[in-house]
Enzyme design. Structure first.
Site, PDB file in Angstrom:
ATOM      1  N   ASP A 178       1.632   5.422  -0.015  1.00  0.00           N
ATOM      2  CA  ASP A 178       1.104   6.617   0.635  1.00  0.00           C
ATOM      3  C   ASP A 178       1.251   7.788  -0.324  1.00  0.00           C
ATOM      4  O   ASP A 178       2.236   8.522  -0.299  1.00  0.00           O
ATOM      5  CB  ASP A 178       1.874   6.883   1.935  1.00  0.00           C
ATOM      6  CG  ASP A 178       1.163   7.878   2.834  1.00  0.00           C
ATOM      7  OD1 ASP A 178       0.012   8.242   2.519  1.00  0.00           O
ATOM      8  OD2 ASP A 178       1.753   8.281   3.848  1.00  0.00           O
TER       9      ASP A 178
ATOM     10  N   LYS B 127       0.851  -1.193   0.000  1.00  0.00           N
ATOM     11  CA  LYS B 127       0.000   0.000   0.000  1.00  0.00           C
ATOM     12  C   LYS B 127       0.882   1.237   0.000  1.00  0.00           C
ATOM     13  O   LYS B 127       1.696   1.419   0.899  1.00  0.00           O
ATOM     14  CB  LYS B 127      -0.928   0.012   1.216  1.00  0.00           C
ATOM     15  CG  LYS B 127      -1.943   1.140   1.189  1.00  0.00           C
ATOM     16  CD  LYS B 127      -2.837   1.098   2.419  1.00  0.00           C
ATOM     17  CE  LYS B 127      -3.946   2.132   2.290  1.00  0.00           C
ATOM     18  NZ  LYS B 127      -3.437   3.496   2.054  1.00  0.00           N
TER      19      LYS B 127
ATOM     20  N   GLU C  94       3.564   1.758   4.515  1.00  0.00           N
ATOM     21  CA  GLU C  94       2.254   2.159   5.026  1.00  0.00           C
ATOM     22  C   GLU C  94       1.331   0.985   5.289  1.00  0.00           C
ATOM     23  O   GLU C  94       0.555   0.999   6.230  1.00  0.00           O
ATOM     24  CB  GLU C  94       1.570   3.128   4.053  1.00  0.00           C
ATOM     25  CG  GLU C  94       0.354   3.773   4.703  1.00  0.00           C
ATOM     26  CD  GLU C  94      -0.584   4.446   3.711  1.00  0.00           C
ATOM     27  OE1 GLU C  94      -1.554   5.061   4.159  1.00  0.00           O
ATOM     28  OE2 GLU C  94      -0.351   4.338   2.509  1.00  0.00           O
TER      29      GLU C  94
END
Length: 323
Positions: free
Chosen positions: A32, A30, A178
């Site tokens: 950011d 994931k 993240e």
């Protein structure tokens, strides 16, 4: 070629799939950054649209060359995350923020592209050469995407891992990333839908902070703290690390208000006065614990949420390493 406008598919917050279903899911880091749909028209041009559909192409001039990354005549719509990478190769939202909103300031965007260049992380392909791919399962879309071999100076197509979710999540935590995106490998692309076929897991950290002030709430929160101003001990003083306004129940907010009113003082307790208007300062003696996503380059805690008061700790125990 006229390309269809496609809204990005959204992920639902959740947890790892059960171990028995692990092989039915793919895992991606994931990032950011800023979600974007990238439109490659086949004529060398590129249009970058934000999640809302706004054309933000001018904000990211270093991505223009991506429009020429496919042979002439080949058109595509890609789903991506635009990030700025730190020295360790991790996405840093604090560095990206000054780049966002520059679509109307192309000259400034060009200058910042030199000092803080962005990178487009490509992770899905929803249209290619006149074919809408949203009805295909993730595995087939992924195969088509990897077949384009889109790797360049300001874009890349990171590999996805099928299965091994626990190891993937552990790796993101160990490397300070993240979080993790979990995608059902049979899932179709659902434009504009927050789908349970995509699950996002955010790695959150905790920190002990000292309350140095508060901002009044509005409406039903009149007279109560809308947020509190956080500090941590550093270099002999109390350094401001941001504000937190979520995580309390109604009774907890009321109890905190009584403590804050009793501790009010005239002078700011932080080493430097925070850039906030209308703050009420308090004696810096209340210690709380917050959950947060990352610490920004200038020391602020991003996406904080209140967990609890820590009467067992002294303000001196909130010291943090900002380096």
């Amino acid at each position: 070629m006229d390309l269809p406008r496609i809204a990005p598919m959204l992920a639902t917050p959740g947890a790892l799939p059960p171990p028995g279903r692990d092989a039915a899911w793919a895992y991606e880091t994931k990032q950011d950054g800023q979600r974007a749909m990238l439109y490659l028209g086949g004529d060398g041009g590129l249009v970058v649209r934000s999640r809302s559909g706004e054309d933000v192409s001018a904000a990211y001039p270093e991505l223009r060359a991506l429009g020429r990354a496919l042979p002439a005549g080949r058109a595509a719509v890609l789903d991506a995350e635009i990030v700025v990478l730190d020295e360790s190769g991790r996405s840093d939202f604090a560095r990206l923020q000054p780049r966002m909103g520059l679509a109307g300031s192309p000259a400034r965007a060009r200058r910042m592209a030199v000092s803080d260049p962005v990178h487009a992380v490509l992770f899905d392909l929803v249209f290619l050469d006149g074919r809408l791919l949203t009805g295909l399962p993730w595995t087939e879309r992924r195969q088509e995407l990897e077949g384009l071999a889109l790797e360049g100076p300001a874009w890349s197509t990171p590999r996805a891992l099928v299965g091994h979710g626990e190891a993937a999540l552990r790796a993101t935590r160990e490397h300070g990333l993240e979080g993790l995106l979990c995608k059902r490998i049979t899932s179709r692309y659902e434009p504009g839908v927050r789908s349970k076929n995509w699950i996002k897991i955010r790695n959150m950290r905790t920190a002990d902070i000292v309350v140095g002030g508060w901002l009044p709430g509005g409406g039903r929160l009149s007279g109560l703290p809308g947020s509190v101003l956080m500090g941590q001990r550093h270099a002999g003083g109390l350094r401001y690390v941001g504000s937190v306004g979520t995580g309390w129940s109604e009774s907890e907010r009321t109890a905190l208000a009584r403590l804050l009113h009793a501790a009010e003082i005239d002078d700011c307790p932080f080493s430097e006065v925070p850039p906030v208007a209308g703050a009420h300062w308090v004696v810096p003696r209340l210690v709380g614990e917050v959950r947060y996503a990352v610490r920004t380059r200038n020391g602020l805690l991003r996406q904080p949420s209140w967990l609890r008061l820590r009467p067992d700790l002294t303000p001196e125990e909130s010291a943090a390493d900002f380096e």
